[in-house]
Design an enzyme around this catalytic site. Structure first.
Site, PDB file in Angstrom:
ATOM      1  N   GLU A  50      52.359 -37.027 -14.371  1.00  0.00           N
ATOM      2  CA  GLU A  50      53.039 -38.264 -14.137  1.00  0.00           C
ATOM      3  C   GLU A  50      54.286 -38.545 -15.031  1.00  0.00           C
ATOM      4  OE1 GLU A  50      50.507 -41.875 -12.781  1.00  0.00           O
ATOM      5  OE2 GLU A  50      49.606 -41.075 -14.548  1.00  0.00           O
ATOM      6  N   TYR A  82      70.527 -64.321 -11.820  1.00  0.00           N
ATOM      7  CA  TYR A  82      69.511 -63.287 -11.265  1.00  0.00           C
ATOM      8  C   TYR A  82      70.046 -61.964 -11.347  1.00  0.00           C
ATOM      9  CZ  TYR A  82      71.365 -64.748  -6.948  1.00  0.00           C
ATOM     10  OH  TYR A  82      72.564 -64.985  -6.030  1.00  0.00           O
ATOM     11  N   GLU A 102      51.083 -52.409 -17.462  1.00  0.00           N
ATOM     12  CA  GLU A 102      50.873 -53.451 -18.343  1.00  0.00           C
ATOM     13  C   GLU A 102      51.866 -53.540 -19.351  1.00  0.00           C
ATOM     14  OE1 GLU A 102      46.472 -52.355 -16.815  1.00  0.00           O
ATOM     15  OE2 GLU A 102      48.481 -51.221 -17.226  1.00  0.00           O
ATOM     16  N   LYS A 127      52.443 -51.021  -8.626  1.00  0.00           N
ATOM     17  CA  LYS A 127      52.655 -49.418  -8.275  1.00  0.00           C
ATOM     18  C   LYS A 127      51.686 -48.755  -7.223  1.00  0.00           C
ATOM     19  CE  LYS A 127      51.480 -45.351 -11.264  1.00  0.00           C
ATOM     20  NZ  LYS A 127      51.254 -44.636 -12.473  1.00  0.00           N
TER      21      LYS A 127
END
Length: 145
Positions: A50, A82, A102, A127
């Protein structure tokens, strides 16, 4: 890379908007500015393979903001921009190359609170784990409600 590190690409937004909508308290504020389905590719994950590829993450962000002044004057200088928020999210996540979603959520929340003077923020990170047939997601809320 440490969290305290300032990333040059992101400083343009911070300087332009000067910390955004400082001093807003969610107490009595019912307005929520949201960004939905912000998709980006970044290095994310704990496994060696990864760390060698980019994967897709999708962010949704809700922020407490009093939009009355911006609506009344129709002026971006009175609004929580935004576009600037989306740019900040991208910078934090792409530069961070975090292992955990997280951590990505936490760092995004911290940065948005600091840069835009937010009293409250909710960050969701999704994800896809396509090889396993599911999607992982984390949602955090930071600040006073």
């Amino acid at each position: 890379m440490t969290w305290g590190h300032q990333w040059p690409k992101c400083l343009r937004v911070r300087a332009r908007y000067g910390g955004g909508v400082a001093g807003i308290s969610i107490v009595g504020v019912t307005d929520i500015v949201s960004i939905r389905d912000l998709r980006l590719s970044t290095v994310i994950g704990v496994y060696d393979w990864e760390r060698e590829i980019e994967q897709s993450l999708t962010f949704s962000v809700d922020m407490a903001a009093d939009v009355a002044k911006a609506a009344g004057r129709d002026d971006i200088r009175d609004a929580l921009d935004y576009s600037a928020v989306a740019h900040t999210v991208k910078c934090v996540v792409i530069e961070g190359k975090f292992q955990l979603i997280e951590t990505a959520a936490e760092r995004v929340a911290q940065r948005l609170i600091a840069d835009f003077g937010l009293a409250w923020v909710r960050v969701q990170v999704v994800k896809p784990i396509t090889s396993e047939g599911y999607t992982a997601a984390i949602t955090i809320e930071r600040g006073a409600q």
